[in-house]
Design an enzyme around this catalytic site. Structure first.
Site, PDB file in Angstrom:
ATOM      1  N   ASN A 129       0.848  -1.179   0.000  1.00 49.46           N
ATOM      2  CA  ASN A 129       0.000   0.000   0.000  1.00 49.46           C
ATOM      3  C   ASN A 129       0.890   1.237   0.000  1.00 49.46           C
ATOM      4  O   ASN A 129       1.992   1.238   0.553  1.00 49.46           O
ATOM      5  CB  ASN A 129      -0.982   0.005   1.179  1.00 49.46           C
ATOM      6  CG  ASN A 129      -0.330  -0.014   2.544  1.00 49.46           C
ATOM      7  OD1 ASN A 129       0.611  -0.760   2.795  1.00 49.46           O
ATOM      8  ND2 ASN A 129      -0.852   0.789   3.461  1.00 49.46           N
TER       9      ASN A 129
ATOM     10  N   GLU B 155       0.287   5.202   0.726  1.00 50.65           N
ATOM     11  CA  GLU B 155      -0.682   6.195   1.167  1.00 50.65           C
ATOM     12  C   GLU B 155      -0.405   7.571   0.573  1.00 50.65           C
ATOM     13  O   GLU B 155       0.695   7.868   0.113  1.00 50.65           O
ATOM     14  CB  GLU B 155      -0.673   6.288   2.703  1.00 50.65           C
ATOM     15  CG  GLU B 155      -1.226   5.053   3.354  1.00 50.65           C
ATOM     16  CD  GLU B 155      -1.275   5.149   4.860  1.00 50.65           C
ATOM     17  OE1 GLU B 155      -1.893   4.265   5.467  1.00 50.65           O
ATOM     18  OE2 GLU B 155      -0.696   6.088   5.450  1.00 50.65           O
TER      19      GLU B 155
ATOM     20  N   CYS C 209      -3.774   0.501  -2.950  1.00 48.61           N
ATOM     21  CA  CYS C 209      -3.749  -0.741  -2.182  1.00 48.61           C
ATOM     22  C   CYS C 209      -2.654  -1.673  -2.689  1.00 48.61           C
ATOM     23  O   CYS C 209      -2.276  -1.635  -3.866  1.00 48.61           O
ATOM     24  CB  CYS C 209      -5.096  -1.443  -2.279  1.00 48.61           C
ATOM     25  SG  CYS C 209      -6.454  -0.539  -1.525  1.00 48.61           S
TER      26      CYS C 209
ATOM     27  N   GLU D 253      -2.750  -4.923  -3.231  1.00 46.82           N
ATOM     28  CA  GLU D 253      -3.196  -5.865  -4.250  1.00 46.82           C
ATOM     29  C   GLU D 253      -3.210  -5.218  -5.628  1.00 46.82           C
ATOM     30  O   GLU D 253      -2.765  -5.806  -6.615  1.00 46.82           O
ATOM     31  CB  GLU D 253      -4.613  -6.377  -3.943  1.00 46.82           C
ATOM     32  CG  GLU D 253      -4.751  -7.076  -2.614  1.00 46.82           C
ATOM     33  CD  GLU D 253      -5.154  -6.138  -1.486  1.00 46.82           C
ATOM     34  OE1 GLU D 253      -4.500  -5.080  -1.274  1.00 46.82           O
ATOM     35  OE2 GLU D 253      -6.132  -6.463  -0.801  1.00 46.82           O
TER      36      GLU D 253
ATOM     37  N   CYS E 187      -9.819  -5.308   0.806  1.00 48.54           N
ATOM     38  CA  CYS E 187     -10.945  -4.377   0.893  1.00 48.54           C
ATOM     39  C   CYS E 187     -11.925  -4.657  -0.250  1.00 48.54           C
ATOM     40  O   CYS E 187     -11.630  -5.432  -1.166  1.00 48.54           O
ATOM     41  CB  CYS E 187     -10.450  -2.933   0.834  1.00 48.54           C
ATOM     42  SG  CYS E 187      -9.865  -2.396  -0.789  1.00 48.54           S
TER      43      CYS E 187
ATOM     44  N   CYS F 240     -10.533  -3.906  -3.800  1.00 45.21           N
ATOM     45  CA  CYS F 240      -9.565  -4.915  -4.247  1.00 45.21           C
ATOM     46  C   CYS F 240     -10.256  -6.238  -4.568  1.00 45.21           C
ATOM     47  O   CYS F 240      -9.822  -6.958  -5.462  1.00 45.21           O
ATOM     48  CB  CYS F 240      -8.474  -5.108  -3.208  1.00 45.21           C
ATOM     49  SG  CYS F 240      -7.310  -3.718  -3.201  1.00 45.21           S
TER      50      CYS F 240
END
Length: 120
Positions: free
Chosen positions: A39, A41, A50, A52, A79, A82
């Site tokens: 990830n 940010e 993310c 993935e 999530c 994803c």
């Protein structure tokens, strides 16, 4: 080392200065190649990427397409967004670390039933 353990190792490279929540992912292709992602940010939180998605994007940049991925492992439960990516890429096996420490395994379709998609 299991794929989930590899994802947890990769998570240490995440850029998460705001939440401190590091996530790693490993994509394994049908021909045995592996691509990783973390990830990343952003202060404008919706722009955060993310793990993935970043791992799948790395596989795509190497020429992989939906159906080429054998498995994706994540250091946390994927999530909802994803899960849509995993479904669209037709990932047959998703392994992830649950909050209780156990490892979950499911297909992308099991993680996101009745998803939206284009007709075949």
């Amino acid at each position: 080392m299991s794929l989930v353990e590899r994802a947890e190792e990769v998570a240490q490279q995440a850029y998460a200065p705001y939440s401190g929540y590091r996530v790693g992912a490993v994509v394994q292709t049908n021909d045995g190649r592996e691509f990783v992602g973390t990830n990343v940010e952003n202060a404008a939180y919706p722009l955060t990427q993310c793990a993935e998605k970043n791992a799948i994007a790395a596989a795509a940049a190497a020429g992989c397409r939906p159906g080429d991925l054998a498995a994706v492992a994540v250091s946390a439960s994927p999530c909802g967004g994803c899960r849509q990516w995993l479904f669209e890429w037709r990932v047959p096996r998703v392994e992830y670390r649950r909050a209780d420490g156990t490892i979950g395994t499911a297909s992308a379709a099991e993680l996101l039933p009745d998803t939206w998609g284009f007709p075949e």
